[in-house]
Design a protein around this motif. Structure first.
Motif, PDB file in Angstrom:
ATOM      1  N   ILE A 200       2.292  13.812  -1.909  1.00  0.00           N
ATOM      2  CA  ILE A 200       1.655  12.657  -1.262  1.00  0.00           C
ATOM      3  C   ILE A 200       1.310  11.563  -2.281  1.00  0.00           C
ATOM      4  O   ILE A 200       1.699  10.398  -2.100  1.00  0.00           O
ATOM      5  CB  ILE A 200       0.413  13.103  -0.466  1.00  0.00           C
ATOM      6  CG1 ILE A 200       0.830  14.073   0.646  1.00  0.00           C
ATOM      7  CG2 ILE A 200      -0.321  11.892   0.108  1.00  0.00           C
ATOM      8  CD1 ILE A 200      -0.336  14.687   1.403  1.00  0.00           C
ATOM      9  N   PRO A 201       0.572  11.871  -3.378  1.00  0.00           N
ATOM     10  CA  PRO A 201       0.308  10.813  -4.368  1.00  0.00           C
ATOM     11  C   PRO A 201       1.584  10.254  -4.990  1.00  0.00           C
ATOM     12  O   PRO A 201       1.651   9.059  -5.308  1.00  0.00           O
ATOM     13  CB  PRO A 201      -0.550  11.521  -5.425  1.00  0.00           C
ATOM     14  CG  PRO A 201      -1.142  12.690  -4.730  1.00  0.00           C
ATOM     15  CD  PRO A 201      -0.106  13.128  -3.748  1.00  0.00           C
ATOM     16  N   ALA A 202       2.602  11.103  -5.161  1.00  0.00           N
ATOM     17  CA  ALA A 202       3.864  10.619  -5.728  1.00  0.00           C
ATOM     18  C   ALA A 202       4.521   9.604  -4.799  1.00  0.00           C
ATOM     19  O   ALA A 202       5.089   8.601  -5.249  1.00  0.00           O
ATOM     20  CB  ALA A 202       4.808  11.790  -5.989  1.00  0.00           C
ATOM     21  N   ALA A 203       4.434   9.855  -3.492  1.00  0.00           N
ATOM     22  CA  ALA A 203       4.991   8.906  -2.525  1.00  0.00           C
ATOM     23  C   ALA A 203       4.223   7.587  -2.566  1.00  0.00           C
ATOM     24  O   ALA A 203       4.819   6.499  -2.466  1.00  0.00           O
ATOM     25  CB  ALA A 203       4.948   9.511  -1.123  1.00  0.00           C
ATOM     26  N   LEU A 204       2.913   7.668  -2.739  1.00  0.00           N
ATOM     27  CA  LEU A 204       2.112   6.442  -2.857  1.00  0.00           C
ATOM     28  C   LEU A 204       2.464   5.683  -4.132  1.00  0.00           C
ATOM     29  O   LEU A 204       2.491   4.445  -4.147  1.00  0.00           O
ATOM     30  CB  LEU A 204       0.622   6.795  -2.844  1.00  0.00           C
ATOM     31  CG  LEU A 204       0.084   7.404  -1.535  1.00  0.00           C
ATOM     32  CD1 LEU A 204      -1.379   7.804  -1.691  1.00  0.00           C
ATOM     33  CD2 LEU A 204       0.243   6.419  -0.379  1.00  0.00           C
ATOM     34  N   PHE A 205       2.727   6.423  -5.202  1.00  0.00           N
ATOM     35  CA  PHE A 205       3.147   5.785  -6.453  1.00  0.00           C
ATOM     36  C   PHE A 205       4.461   5.046  -6.274  1.00  0.00           C
ATOM     37  O   PHE A 205       4.666   3.957  -6.835  1.00  0.00           O
ATOM     38  CB  PHE A 205       3.265   6.841  -7.552  1.00  0.00           C
ATOM     39  CG  PHE A 205       3.792   6.312  -8.857  1.00  0.00           C
ATOM     40  CD1 PHE A 205       3.157   5.261  -9.498  1.00  0.00           C
ATOM     41  CD2 PHE A 205       4.909   6.861  -9.446  1.00  0.00           C
ATOM     42  CE1 PHE A 205       3.632   4.776 -10.704  1.00  0.00           C
ATOM     43  CE2 PHE A 205       5.397   6.388 -10.650  1.00  0.00           C
ATOM     44  CZ  PHE A 205       4.757   5.335 -11.281  1.00  0.00           C
ATOM     45  N   LEU A 206       5.367   5.622  -5.483  1.00  0.00           N
ATOM     46  CA  LEU A 206       6.632   4.946  -5.186  1.00  0.00           C
ATOM     47  C   LEU A 206       6.385   3.550  -4.629  1.00  0.00           C
ATOM     48  O   LEU A 206       7.041   2.576  -5.010  1.00  0.00           O
ATOM     49  CB  LEU A 206       7.426   5.761  -4.163  1.00  0.00           C
ATOM     50  CG  LEU A 206       8.380   6.843  -4.673  1.00  0.00           C
ATOM     51  CD1 LEU A 206       8.959   7.605  -3.500  1.00  0.00           C
ATOM     52  CD2 LEU A 206       9.490   6.227  -5.506  1.00  0.00           C
ATOM     53  N   VAL A 207       5.424   3.456  -3.733  1.00  0.00           N
ATOM     54  CA  VAL A 207       5.103   2.163  -3.125  1.00  0.00           C
ATOM     55  C   VAL A 207       4.492   1.236  -4.176  1.00  0.00           C
ATOM     56  O   VAL A 207       4.839   0.049  -4.277  1.00  0.00           O
ATOM     57  CB  VAL A 207       4.143   2.347  -1.942  1.00  0.00           C
ATOM     58  CG1 VAL A 207       3.739   0.991  -1.351  1.00  0.00           C
ATOM     59  CG2 VAL A 207       4.790   3.211  -0.858  1.00  0.00           C
ATOM     60  N   GLY A 208       3.582   1.775  -4.995  1.00  0.00           N
ATOM     61  CA  GLY A 208       2.918   0.962  -5.999  1.00  0.00           C
ATOM     62  C   GLY A 208       3.868   0.377  -7.024  1.00  0.00           C
ATOM     63  O   GLY A 208       3.699  -0.767  -7.463  1.00  0.00           O
ATOM     64  N   VAL A 209       4.900   1.135  -7.411  1.00  0.00           N
ATOM     65  CA  VAL A 209       5.868   0.662  -8.412  1.00  0.00           C
ATOM     66  C   VAL A 209       6.555  -0.608  -7.951  1.00  0.00           C
ATOM     67  O   VAL A 209       6.896  -1.485  -8.760  1.00  0.00           O
ATOM     68  CB  VAL A 209       6.903   1.767  -8.717  1.00  0.00           C
ATOM     69  CG1 VAL A 209       8.055   1.220  -9.549  1.00  0.00           C
ATOM     70  CG2 VAL A 209       6.248   2.919  -9.461  1.00  0.00           C
ATOM     71  N   MET A 210       6.757  -0.746  -6.657  1.00  0.00           N
ATOM     72  CA  MET A 210       7.440  -1.932  -6.132  1.00  0.00           C
ATOM     73  C   MET A 210       6.695  -3.224  -6.462  1.00  0.00           C
ATOM     74  O   MET A 210       7.293  -4.299  -6.511  1.00  0.00           O
ATOM     75  CB  MET A 210       7.602  -1.805  -4.618  1.00  0.00           C
ATOM     76  CG  MET A 210       8.462  -0.638  -4.171  1.00  0.00           C
ATOM     77  SD  MET A 210       8.556  -0.539  -2.366  1.00  0.00           S
ATOM     78  CE  MET A 210       9.457   1.001  -2.162  1.00  0.00           C
ATOM     79  N   PHE A 211       5.391  -3.128  -6.703  1.00  0.00           N
ATOM     80  CA  PHE A 211       4.585  -4.328  -6.954  1.00  0.00           C
ATOM     81  C   PHE A 211       4.393  -4.597  -8.444  1.00  0.00           C
ATOM     82  O   PHE A 211       3.734  -5.570  -8.813  1.00  0.00           O
ATOM     83  CB  PHE A 211       3.215  -4.179  -6.272  1.00  0.00           C
ATOM     84  CG  PHE A 211       3.293  -4.111  -4.775  1.00  0.00           C
ATOM     85  CD1 PHE A 211       3.358  -5.268  -4.011  1.00  0.00           C
ATOM     86  CD2 PHE A 211       3.340  -2.883  -4.126  1.00  0.00           C
ATOM     87  CE1 PHE A 211       3.440  -5.212  -2.631  1.00  0.00           C
ATOM     88  CE2 PHE A 211       3.423  -2.808  -2.742  1.00  0.00           C
ATOM     89  CZ  PHE A 211       3.483  -3.977  -1.986  1.00  0.00           C
TER      90      PHE A 211
END
Length: 482
Positions: A200-211
């Motif tokens: 779950i946190p890894a998936a959230l990190f995926l989103v954060g990297v985009m920014f």
């Protein structure tokens, strides 16, 4: 020195709107500094994945081993398969970060981590668990190389130590979250959810990297000078500072990456390679991961019951996380070497005392509580010193022409040493006893105090250019800095 008026068109900084400073004053905070902090935290979340993977196995190993009747040797490889995968990831990370960029490499690492953690949660045998643990390791190896590199390239000189230390802080946050998750699911022995939650946190990190912005250095490497200037204007308060940094990066990049040839021909570069290897070996041989991977096993030796073992492990994770704030706060004020001296001393004394306690036996609650205190003391010593500072130093000591190779070798050393420790600890305990094993690590930490004095430079407040000039002129390693 080039100023805004005389800079060429392609390097001349764009002047900010006249009301920028007024807006920041009205808001009551430094918007640029806040933006850098947000970017730094997002990039450092790569460390969260590493921490989750380190922490989750401490709780999941015992119930998984019971379900599949896993031998001691196989348990060691369930733990250490991650480090073997991380070594592979580290070897490829230099090429990936150059070709894809730091940002895309972080995205790739997070994607692989999600696949690996879900695969571990669905594992059907010891072999499948080892395989998916290796997949998670590949992700960690890529991220462990790329995140400190990215952080060092977006940070200013005065904040570089704290920014790179943020990566290790996130590792400790991930360990703590994993320990809490392990404790919650330990009541039902549900090791599958222990791994599944890590995705779950890894998936959230995926989103954060985009920014995240691209690294200015990487943009200039790829000839995207306008984008690099725009990014630096966002990251620096002063347009003149941004212009000077662009000029410095361009001058550095005139020296092409040719690490292998440099290693063959230049003994000074071989010295920095050796120092990077030594620093990462010291970090792992200090013994922190025997606590992180095997805390419940160690606490079992102190006669804690199953529930108490898991809660004590969670407390260890919390203290490990909180102590890292000491390094983040002091690394650019106190300096690297004083913190390392303090940390290795604390770790050596903690391991020595814990070995003595285990040697004489623990049967009463007071001795058990003292054992937990010593584990917490050891974790504090590591988290405030060797944990974050070795990454900081390795990002500072490599010359530009061999930087990619130097960081790759350092990161590879970290994971290979980590794997050897993880794959041998249970065997060491069975061979030498728990007390003897802790005395071994106490002796190693005492030796690291001497190695720090003899070879580690004090790089606080030093520019990377100055460190490189001193290295290549033949200055002794411990005198490269102040």
């Amino acid at each position: 020195m080039t100023d805004a008026a005389s800079a060429p068109a392609e390097t001349r900084p764009h002047q900010p709107p006249a009301d920028t400073n007024a807006e920041q004053t009205t808001l009551g905070f430094d918007a640029t500094k806040f933006k850098i902090i947000v970017i730094g935290v997002l990039a450092a979340l790569a460390g969260l994945m590493s921490g989750l993977d380190i922490g989750v196995i401490a709780g999941a190993l015992e119930p998984f081993a019971k379900q599949y009747n896993v031998s001691t040797f196989a348990q060691e490889w369930v733990v250490s398969a991650m480090m073997a995968g991380a070594a592979v990831g580290a070897m490829s990370a230099g090429w990936l970060s150059y070709e894809l960029g730091r940002k895309r490499s972080l995205f790739l690492g997070a994607s692989i981590f999600v696949i690996g953690s879900l695969g571990c949660a669905l594992s059907w045998s010891t072999a499948s668990m080892i395989g998916f643990r290796a997949v998670m390791g590949i992700a960690i190896g890529i991220s462990a190389f790329t995140s400190p590199l990215y952080l060092s390239e977006i940070a200013s000189e005065e904040s570089r130590g704290a920014m790179v230390s943020t990566y290790q802080l996130m590792v400790t946050v991930g360990i703590f979250i994993a320990f809490l998750s392990d404790t919650y699911f330990s009541y039902s022995n549900n090791w599958r959810w222990m791994f599944g939650v890590a995705a779950i946190p890894a998936a959230l990190f995926l989103v954060g990297v985009m920014f995240l912005p691209y690294s200015p250095r990487w943009l200039i490497i790829r000839g995207r000078h306008k984008e690099a200037r725009e990014v630096l204007l966002e990251l620096r308060n002063d347009p003149l500072e941004a212009a000077r940094e662009i000029k410095a990066i361009r001058a550095q990049l005139e020296v092409k990456q040719n690490g292998f040839a440099l290693a063959r021909t230049n003994p000074n570069f071989r010295r920095s390679l050796a120092l990077g290897v030594m620093l990462q070996a010291m970090q792992q041989l200090a013994g922190i991961n025997i606590i992180m991977y095997y805390a419940p096993n160690i606490l079992a030796s102190a006669h804690f019951d199953a529930t108490a073992r898991m809660w004590c492990t969670a407390i260890i994770g919390l203290v490990n996380m909180l102590a890292t704030f000491i390094a983040v706060g002091l690394v650019d004020k106190w300096g690297r070497k004083p913190i390392l001296y303090t940390g290795f001393t604390v770790m050596s004394l903690g391991m020595l005392a814990l070995g003595l306690l285990l040697h004489h036996g623990m049967t009463d609650p007071s001795s058990q509580l003292f054992a937990v205190f010593l584990l917490l003391l050891f974790c504090t010593g590591f988290a405030m010193s060797a944990g974050p500072l070795m990454w900081v130093l390795c990002s500072e000591i490599q010359p530009l022409q061999g930087r990619d190779l130097g960081m790759s070798v350092s990161t590879l050393t970290n994971w290979v040493t980590n794997m050897l420790v993880g794959a041998s600890f249970l065997t060491l305990m069975n061979t030498f006893g728990t007390a003897g094993t802790f005395w071994l690590f106490a002796a190693l930490n005492a030796g690291f105090i001497l190695l720090t004095y003899l070879f580690v430079p004090e790089t606080k407040g030093m520019s990377l250019d100055t460190i490189e000039q001193r290295l290549m002129s033949g200055t002794k390693l411990r005198k490269l800095g102040r």
